[in-house]
Design a protein around this motif. Sequence first.
Motif, PDB file in Angstrom:
ATOM      1  N   GLU A   9      -7.497  -6.205  -8.385  1.00  0.00           N
ATOM      2  CA  GLU A   9      -8.359  -5.657  -9.427  1.00  0.00           C
ATOM      3  C   GLU A   9      -8.628  -4.175  -9.214  1.00  0.00           C
ATOM      4  O   GLU A   9      -9.440  -3.587  -9.921  1.00  0.00           O
ATOM      5  CB  GLU A   9      -9.695  -6.402  -9.454  1.00  0.00           C
ATOM      6  N   THR A  10      -7.961  -3.576  -8.252  1.00  0.00           N
ATOM      7  CA  THR A  10      -8.193  -2.165  -7.986  1.00  0.00           C
ATOM      8  C   THR A  10      -7.349  -1.299  -8.914  1.00  0.00           C
ATOM      9  O   THR A  10      -6.366  -1.752  -9.506  1.00  0.00           O
ATOM     10  CB  THR A  10      -7.857  -1.821  -6.528  1.00  0.00           C
ATOM     11  N   LEU A  11      -7.749  -0.042  -9.023  1.00  0.00           N
ATOM     12  CA  LEU A  11      -6.965   0.967  -9.720  1.00  0.00           C
ATOM     13  C   LEU A  11      -6.366   1.906  -8.688  1.00  0.00           C
ATOM     14  O   LEU A  11      -6.981   2.188  -7.657  1.00  0.00           O
ATOM     15  CB  LEU A  11      -7.829   1.774 -10.689  1.00  0.00           C
ATOM     16  N   GLN A  62     -26.358   5.364  -8.669  1.00  0.00           N
ATOM     17  CA  GLN A  62     -27.297   4.246  -8.865  1.00  0.00           C
ATOM     18  C   GLN A  62     -27.271   3.280  -7.685  1.00  0.00           C
ATOM     19  O   GLN A  62     -27.457   2.069  -7.842  1.00  0.00           O
ATOM     20  CB  GLN A  62     -26.989   3.510 -10.169  1.00  0.00           C
ATOM     21  N   GLY A  63     -27.036   3.828  -6.484  1.00  0.00           N
ATOM     22  CA  GLY A  63     -27.048   3.012  -5.284  1.00  0.00           C
ATOM     23  C   GLY A  63     -25.841   2.126  -5.083  1.00  0.00           C
ATOM     24  O   GLY A  63     -25.835   1.281  -4.180  1.00  0.00           O
ATOM     25  N   LYS A  64     -24.789   2.313  -5.873  1.00  0.00           N
ATOM     26  CA  LYS A  64     -23.593   1.476  -5.778  1.00  0.00           C
ATOM     27  C   LYS A  64     -22.495   2.204  -4.997  1.00  0.00           C
ATOM     28  O   LYS A  64     -22.302   3.411  -5.159  1.00  0.00           O
ATOM     29  CB  LYS A  64     -23.063   1.119  -7.164  1.00  0.00           C
ATOM     30  N   THR A  65     -21.793   1.437  -4.177  1.00  0.00           N
ATOM     31  CA  THR A  65     -20.690   1.990  -3.390  1.00  0.00           C
ATOM     32  C   THR A  65     -19.519   1.021  -3.408  1.00  0.00           C
ATOM     33  O   THR A  65     -19.699  -0.190  -3.250  1.00  0.00           O
ATOM     34  CB  THR A  65     -21.112   2.237  -1.929  1.00  0.00           C
ATOM     35  N   LEU A  66     -18.329   1.553  -3.625  1.00  0.00           N
ATOM     36  CA  LEU A  66     -17.107   0.767  -3.522  1.00  0.00           C
ATOM     37  C   LEU A  66     -16.566   0.878  -2.105  1.00  0.00           C
ATOM     38  O   LEU A  66     -16.410   1.985  -1.576  1.00  0.00           O
ATOM     39  CB  LEU A  66     -16.048   1.278  -4.503  1.00  0.00           C
ATOM     40  N   TYR A  67     -16.261  -0.263  -1.503  1.00  0.00           N
ATOM     41  CA  TYR A  67     -15.723  -0.275  -0.144  1.00  0.00           C
ATOM     42  C   TYR A  67     -14.301  -0.838  -0.170  1.00  0.00           C
ATOM     43  O   TYR A  67     -14.019  -1.833  -0.851  1.00  0.00           O
ATOM     44  CB  TYR A  67     -16.585  -1.145   0.769  1.00  0.00           C
ATOM     45  N   ARG A  68     -13.435  -0.208   0.609  1.00  0.00           N
ATOM     46  CA  ARG A  68     -12.077  -0.715   0.763  1.00  0.00           C
ATOM     47  C   ARG A  68     -11.639  -0.562   2.210  1.00  0.00           C
ATOM     48  O   ARG A  68     -12.048   0.372   2.906  1.00  0.00           O
ATOM     49  CB  ARG A  68     -11.098   0.046  -0.128  1.00  0.00           C
ATOM     50  N   THR A 128       1.245   0.920   3.432  1.00  0.00           N
ATOM     51  CA  THR A 128      -0.214   0.991   3.428  1.00  0.00           C
ATOM     52  C   THR A 128      -0.761  -0.123   2.551  1.00  0.00           C
ATOM     53  O   THR A 128      -0.401  -0.230   1.385  1.00  0.00           O
ATOM     54  CB  THR A 128      -0.698   2.354   2.907  1.00  0.00           C
ATOM     55  N   THR A 129      -1.615  -0.958   3.130  1.00  0.00           N
ATOM     56  CA  THR A 129      -2.177  -2.103   2.423  1.00  0.00           C
ATOM     57  C   THR A 129      -3.675  -1.901   2.246  1.00  0.00           C
ATOM     58  O   THR A 129      -4.391  -1.671   3.226  1.00  0.00           O
ATOM     59  CB  THR A 129      -1.924  -3.396   3.206  1.00  0.00           C
ATOM     60  N   PHE A 130      -4.147  -1.985   1.015  1.00  0.00           N
ATOM     61  CA  PHE A 130      -5.568  -1.835   0.704  1.00  0.00           C
ATOM     62  C   PHE A 130      -6.168  -3.197   0.366  1.00  0.00           C
ATOM     63  O   PHE A 130      -5.496  -4.078  -0.168  1.00  0.00           O
ATOM     64  CB  PHE A 130      -5.770  -0.904  -0.492  1.00  0.00           C
ATOM     65  N   ALA A 131      -7.448  -3.367   0.674  1.00  0.00           N
ATOM     66  CA  ALA A 131      -8.172  -4.580   0.304  1.00  0.00           C
ATOM     67  C   ALA A 131      -9.614  -4.218  -0.014  1.00  0.00           C
ATOM     68  O   ALA A 131     -10.258  -3.463   0.734  1.00  0.00           O
ATOM     69  CB  ALA A 131      -8.122  -5.615   1.428  1.00  0.00           C
ATOM     70  N   ALA A 132     -10.120  -4.736  -1.124  1.00  0.00           N
ATOM     71  CA  ALA A 132     -11.515  -4.530  -1.481  1.00  0.00           C
ATOM     72  C   ALA A 132     -12.399  -5.407  -0.608  1.00  0.00           C
ATOM     73  O   ALA A 132     -12.066  -6.558  -0.322  1.00  0.00           O
ATOM     74  CB  ALA A 132     -11.733  -4.860  -2.950  1.00  0.00           C
ATOM     75  N   VAL A 133     -13.527  -4.868  -0.179  1.00  0.00           N
ATOM     76  CA  VAL A 133     -14.474  -5.614   0.648  1.00  0.00           C
ATOM     77  C   VAL A 133     -15.886  -5.331   0.162  1.00  0.00           C
ATOM     78  O   VAL A 133     -16.139  -4.354  -0.549  1.00  0.00           O
ATOM     79  CB  VAL A 133     -14.342  -5.250   2.149  1.00  0.00           C
ATOM     80  N   ASP A 134     -16.816  -6.197   0.568  1.00  0.00           N
ATOM     81  CA  ASP A 134     -18.215  -6.015   0.187  1.00  0.00           C
ATOM     82  C   ASP A 134     -18.920  -4.999   1.077  1.00  0.00           C
ATOM     83  O   ASP A 134     -19.914  -4.392   0.679  1.00  0.00           O
ATOM     84  CB  ASP A 134     -18.956  -7.347   0.265  1.00  0.00           C
ATOM     85  N   ALA A 135     -18.420  -4.842   2.290  1.00  0.00           N
ATOM     86  CA  ALA A 135     -18.999  -3.888   3.237  1.00  0.00           C
ATOM     87  C   ALA A 135     -17.941  -3.596   4.293  1.00  0.00           C
ATOM     88  O   ALA A 135     -17.027  -4.393   4.517  1.00  0.00           O
ATOM     89  CB  ALA A 135     -20.260  -4.449   3.887  1.00  0.00           C
TER      90      ALA A 135
END
Length: 737
Positions: A497-499, A90-96, A106-113
């Motif tokens: 808030e990530t899994l 549906q046009g949605k993408t998760l970016y990290r 290893t450090t992950f971070a959620a981003v908008d783009a």
Amino acid sequence: MWFGRILLLTALAAFSVLWPGLAPAADIDTYAKAHDRLVAQDARAGDDGTSVAGDETLRQGAVSVTAGGRAVTLGQGPGWLFGLATPLGQGKTLYRLALVAQDGKTTFAAVDALPSGLTAVAARRQAPAVAAVDSREAALTALTDRLLGHSLQGRRVYAANEAVTDTATVALWRGEVTLSGGPGWLFFVDDKPGANWEHPCRYVLVSRTGALAVATATMPPKDLSGFTELTTRAAPASKAANGAAAPTISPPTAKAATDASHRYAVIISGGADRYSNYTRYWKDCSFFFTTLKANGFLQDNIYVLISDGKDPAVDQSNGTSSLWDLNDDGIDDTRYSATKANITAVFDELAGKMTSEDILYIFTTDHGGNNADTNPAPFANSDVVLWLWNDTSITNAAFAAEVNKVKAKAVVGIFEQCFSGGFVEALKGPNRVLLSASRWWELSYAAASDALDYDEFSYYATQALADPTKGDSNGDGIVTLEEAYAYALAKDSYQSETLSDKGDNDGEHPSYYSNPWDLGRKLALTGAYPQAKAPTYGGYSQYEVGDAFPGGGTAKGWQGADTSWTLALPFAFPINGTTYDTVNVGSNGMLSFGTAVASGLNSVDGLKAAVAVAPYWDRLTTTTAGDDVSVLSDATGTTIIWKAHTWIDNRPVNTAARLFPNGTIRLYYGTGNQNTSRTEYRDKTIGLSLGDAASDKYLLGLRNGAPDLGNARTLLIQPAAMAPPAMGLPWASLLLQ
């Protein structure tokens, strides 16, 4: 935290590494290995459905990246930067973003783009060659390189003491795992050593041919004596492994409101078994017990159930026996082993002696899990267990039945274990205040700081109760349970808030329940204070009021996600000494002043950094049919109403905020508004911030952590100098008298 039992063959000594914090050697010395490590840390990075981009430049020092218009801090180099994009349909993408450091962290971070400058990486690198192995050392090398991305950093790894001839079966606390493919060597890999059990782990059989057989699980072996740990970590500096609690504990300055003879406490830490009974659990109990004594509790009124009780046998993971004296005063404080029968005996005794004049305080720590019989993953209901001694457990329903035997003026519960929110759900009822480290679908975690050997949430909640300079928000000399929760929520560092790629929450969300709503601000460890002042944060106080959810208003036609619109106000709204005649209305359920906050990637720290009012800050969208933002506005106030859905899974959200010319704010909750299962990027942050976190100028709403805000009562936030609102019926203040 833990102390490894490094009883290895000489050939294995080279593989003993420090498991998460003290920097091991540079295991990741090439960009290719960094990508392997990325995939090992999150298998989604190796899936065909997720695209990966990276930068072959080795980044040094503190790594901060601008992505989606926000500065994102990723940690310390040297290391390599990667971006991950996972399409959701549906046009949605998760970016990290991810930083893979040379030491393997290893450090992950959620981003908008994703930022520019990253180059696509092949979805799958060529699988490493499978070569025959002829020793446990070679088997460990194969496991490390092919499954763990060239580094043991951040994991605990154990080797079975005996080689496997054909098939290996390992009994767990509940059930078993079986791997075939021998002859070879068996390993146990703890993938989340900072979390309390139950959490992801793996059992790996490395055959002599070099093939790897892997079984995933959520529990350690029932008998870990058959394994030898290959990883270790030194004890935290200046902390004894099993000594009295070290933090500051100060007697309260306010006079006790309830005589000590009417205050009782139960402290429980099962630990499961000697191998999983980490020293931090004893310290959690010691800290809380010592705080109770500083607040005047009588020795005979505190019931302590810890692991094997007063058995002198080894019962801790560091190879020692738990001290029975919790506060180093020469008196044995532990009474019983932590078994279901003893819990029943304690509450039977309390039921026979407590009356409606008494207050009961309950504290639990150690391991928690889902009730596998009724609540398998993804944990769609709140049936959970607390692990007790000797690999036994008690369900939240059974625990609630024990507590419900007791007649009391009030019951307080502080629950630290994984899935502890299930205990809150089971114990909800009148005259109860309940705090938990996590919701019923979340793990809970050890303190993130290497300097602490405690659990994160319970440490800060106890610290607030133990030290008025930390917990007393309004200077009245009383630290209430509400203040303890607010302090711990603000300090809790596990806000993700990530899994994980195993589907578990990478973070915990402390939760709070009080019935009546203001009971938690009237109860302290020194008893009940019916006239206690409201907690004060950043110059504001909050109250629960009975306002109806607002209706009507003018639909603005504001549809979008990660979008903000400017709204003119008919008055100057004051906040932090500045007045604003416009407000930025985010699709994300936030109102920001000055600099707009459009991103829905919310966190407590993110709120602290903004000048904002957040009735329901989340990654929301108003593009679903029928959704919009509506406004009711006149000289007496402006109401902004969101009819929205969660961006990730399209759940309905109905929330609103009303701003008044005197700086007062009301936050409203309509239908929907549920956060009741493991879902990525679907949790809210609620409160007020003046943009000065260093000076503690923020107020976190009591709705944070609540799993369901459907038609929840309105929150009133107002300058603390204003008179409290009328609280309704005139006898309400007499409930605790």
